[in-house]
Write an enzyme that holds these catalytic residues in place. Sequence first.
Site, PDB file in Angstrom:
ATOM      1  N   GLU A  54      33.200  33.980  29.887  1.00 31.76           N
ATOM      2  CA  GLU A  54      33.066  35.122  30.784  1.00 31.76           C
ATOM      3  C   GLU A  54      33.102  36.399  29.962  1.00 31.76           C
ATOM      4  O   GLU A  54      33.964  36.524  29.106  1.00 31.76           O
ATOM      5  CB  GLU A  54      34.192  35.155  31.816  1.00 31.76           C
TER       6      GLU A  54
ATOM      7  N   MET B 225      41.909  32.617  30.959  1.00 30.53           N
ATOM      8  CA  MET B 225      40.589  32.424  31.540  1.00 30.53           C
ATOM      9  C   MET B 225      40.576  31.195  32.431  1.00 30.53           C
ATOM     10  O   MET B 225      41.067  30.129  32.054  1.00 30.53           O
ATOM     11  CB  MET B 225      39.561  32.315  30.401  1.00 30.53           C
TER      12      MET B 225
ATOM     13  N   GLU C  93      45.308  32.408  37.331  1.00 23.60           N
ATOM     14  CA  GLU C  93      44.190  31.574  36.866  1.00 23.60           C
ATOM     15  C   GLU C  93      44.026  30.361  37.774  1.00 23.60           C
ATOM     16  O   GLU C  93      42.914  29.958  38.087  1.00 23.60           O
ATOM     17  CB  GLU C  93      44.383  31.131  35.416  1.00 23.60           C
TER      18      GLU C  93
ATOM     19  N   GLU D 195      38.239  39.033  41.352  1.00 20.38           N
ATOM     20  CA  GLU D 195      39.415  39.562  40.650  1.00 20.38           C
ATOM     21  C   GLU D 195      40.390  40.303  41.572  1.00 20.38           C
ATOM     22  O   GLU D 195      41.588  40.057  41.544  1.00 20.38           O
ATOM     23  CB  GLU D 195      38.990  40.446  39.471  1.00 20.38           C
TER      24      GLU D 195
HETATM   25  N1  B3K Z   1      38.353  36.203  34.409  1.00 23.62           N
HETATM   26  C1  B3K Z   1      39.091  36.427  33.177  1.00 23.62           C
HETATM   27  C2  B3K Z   1      38.725  37.682  32.489  1.00 23.62           C
HETATM   28  C3  B3K Z   1      37.475  37.603  31.694  1.00 23.62           C
HETATM   29  C4  B3K Z   1      37.272  38.843  30.880  1.00 23.62           C
HETATM   30  C5  B3K Z   1      35.956  38.860  30.199  1.00 23.62           C
HETATM   31  N2  B3K Z   1      35.792  39.990  29.324  1.00 23.62           N
HETATM   32  C6  B3K Z   1      40.559  36.378  33.387  1.00 23.62           C
HETATM   33  C7  B3K Z   1      41.053  36.652  34.745  1.00 23.62           C
HETATM   34  O1  B3K Z   1      40.881  37.712  35.305  1.00 23.62           O
HETATM   35  O2  B3K Z   1      41.639  35.787  35.326  1.00 23.62           O
HETATM   36 ZN    ZN Z   2      41.226  36.960  37.251  1.00 28.15          ZN
END
Ligand code: B3K
Ligand code: ZN
Length: 886
Positions: free
Chosen positions: A130, A272, A307, A329
């Site tokens: 990501e 992640m 997560e 998010e």
């Molecule tokens: N989704 C990832 C973050 C990814 C960042 C990319 N530069 C972690 C999170 O928000 O859970």
């Molecule tokens: Zn997240």
Amino acid sequence: MSAKPEADHVQPVRLADYRPTDYLIDSVHLDISLNPIATRVISRLSLRPNPAGVAGAPLVLDGGDLKPYRALLDNEALNLSEVSTPDRLTIANPPARPFTLEVETLLDPSANTRLEGLYRSGSAYCTQCEAEGFRRIAYYLDRPDVMSVFTVRIEADEREAPVLLSNGNPVESGEVGNGRHYAIWHDPHPKPSYLFALVGGDLGSIEDEFTTASGRNVKLAIHVEKGKEHRAHYAMESLIHAMRWDEFVYGREYDLDVFNIVAVPDFNMGAMENKGLNIFNDKYILAIQETATDHDYAGIETVVAHEYFHNWTGNRITCRDWFQLCLKEGLTVYRDQEFTADQRSRAVGRIASVRTLRAAQFPEDAGPLAHNVRPDTYSEINNFYTATVYEKGAEIIRMLRCLIGHEAYHNGMALYFERYDGKAATVEDFLSCFAESAGRDLGQFFHWYQQAGTPKLTARGSYDAETKTYTLDLSQATPPTPGQPEKKPLLMPIRLGLIGRDGQEIPLVQDNPASPREAKYGIFELADAQRRIVFKDVPSKPVPSLVRRFSAPVILDVDLDEDDLLLMMAHDSDPFNRWQAAQTLATRLLIRSTQLIRAGELPDFNPAFAEALGAAIEAGDADPAFAAQMAALPSEGDIARDIGSDVDPDAIFLARRALRSDIGKLLGERLLAVYDRLASDAPYSPDAASAGRRALRNACLDLYAAAHSSDGSEIAMRQFQAGANMTDQMAALAVLSAYATQQRERALDSFFRSHADEPLIVDKWFSLQAMIPEPETLARVKRLMHNHAFSLTNPNRVRALIGAFATGNPTGFNSADGAGYRFVAETVLKLDEVNPQVAARLLSAFRSWRNLEAGRRALAREALELVAGHSALSPDLRDIVARSLA
Ligand code: B3K
Ligand code: ZN
């Protein structure tokens, strides 16, 4: 090395230009043969024309610095020099039926210092995809609306990488000869490429089991560096709590046979959410009392849950495009905040979230980097993983729930899961579920996603003793932000109450309540620029307690005097507003003192405020964590933000130091009495109650030492030497580090010697020193960069030392000679060649530069121009510096 000269020509991406892909990828077979410098990747894609796309369009796959060796279309070799560049693979006339594309590439994971794509952390192999890292592994339609079923075969040297993991369920494993072995993983859930992950390494692990509500058995494992397995148990407990909570509160079950977590020391962010294989920064997994503070434990609980929660909010339902990032998010942050509130104290959790929002998001919203929670355009998507998308995104969900109520919220979520499971959705899709469940139009509410800037809510009250009515006039205005001169009024819930002079709650009586929720819950809606609310049967002039629980992310301006605030501090039935009243009083005092100091006068003091604080601290036994929050004055950053322009960080520092010292002097022995009373011989436990007790005890020591440096330092030294746990040790060391004494240097040396082999502890040692508010600190930081434990290639080290200096040391970073700015700018430039994402993030320390007094403003601009003038910036850094200067 990654800096790219063509960065100047990056075209911004626009939401308005979204259109579906012309091809779909039904399945992907990856065959990855791991080697430190020559990893071979064979990707076999099953493609077909997308009925929603343009028929006969060329197929254009994304790549990132790829070296292809072979490409076959339906088993026919393609001429690589015709179809591919490192960043693109183009098939001009693909078949108008399903077809396969097989491409072989060679990667050098050891040379990958940007920690995006496939890289090495220690001796392990891992990935981060990501947002757009998958294209650094294979040519692909690397965008979240292309969801595909992945099967992955990993091969590796058995000694180098006995553990081989990918997404989904394990299918098969075995030997291939020559000391090599393989494992095959299959993920039945279609997913976008950003959720792909692979890990190979000689890792240690702990295992557990979870039985879902419907009786499915899931094998849980956390893999860490060998020898650190015993530090993963708290993370495992947190995972199990999170899995249970998501079943209980949202009815969401886990959906694979295994759930793996891997912790690695080199990671660009916290963690992640890759499907079934979450990869973590080891800082958010590893904890025992000797190495981690209470704060670290709380961080682990939150991030592990966050997560895990993504499995439904992000993975099963993903984002149509990266503009919708907040869809996963903001929602997932809201879910993790509520999880934490249920595990710990709701009021303390709310205060902590609001502190983060104000410290990280409000300045972003007020500066050159301001953007919508759902942006309209971006040049580099990695720069949009911001406090605005995450924390303000979470506030929007909280407001939504407050507006429509618990039931409609959960019905809306259930609809969302039902309708969009397995799909890539938009914010509009999400909101439509709640419009339906609540039976109301949410069109105006949507502006929260489309409008940057923090609204200012002004409240003025007047009491009529004759008619016993109280009239409250509310108005809202959002200041202009880059590219958005005009703002519309927002729909916001304002939770409020009226407090009588006796501290009792006054019932809210109106002639024509706008909704039953107003009288019942005290939740009022402000939809227009103004609203007048008239309350009847108010026996005497009340104190309005507004925006309780911080029901909307606004800056509140209300005409309360000191007595009103003291009354709220003592009696407000809403603990958040008791805390807020203390913060407001302290902020007023600190702003006044800052002005006096700049005028060459002495700072101001308010003994009544200090007494009230003392009373809150002494009453802290009931909820020590809350009392510790009361005791923590607004930070230098908070004060600078509230001053807003012509900011002089030195004057703010002096004002704050003076207030802390005056409070410490006035409360004196009373603080020590609480400190002694809260001592405990019980074995360490990271639970919320014990952590709260330690937090209050250490806050008392800190305030006491602010006025009694030698006595306070002695107590701190004893606490440091007792070394009971990392929380108390760090708190003691922080007190000691405030005074330039031999004792401090001895304590710092001994701390380093005891922990030199523990990078996560050395990080604490780096940060503490980087934040010492003394002119000598910059030289110290430069010296520490030569310490063998420091490295520009590890993001944790960079954040601990350079990041702490840039964001945690306002007088050092903003030193009047500009040396702090220059140092950070020069370090960012060096870092950009190693890791552009981390470099760009570090440069955002300059986000409030326009608010500084003229001298510093000019010097900060010079430093930014130094960066802007550099010839070969990464797109990441180019984007931040260009927006900062615009
Ligand atoms: N989704 C990832 C973050 C990814 C960042 C990319 N530069 C972690 C999170 O928000 O859970
Ligand atoms: Zn997240």
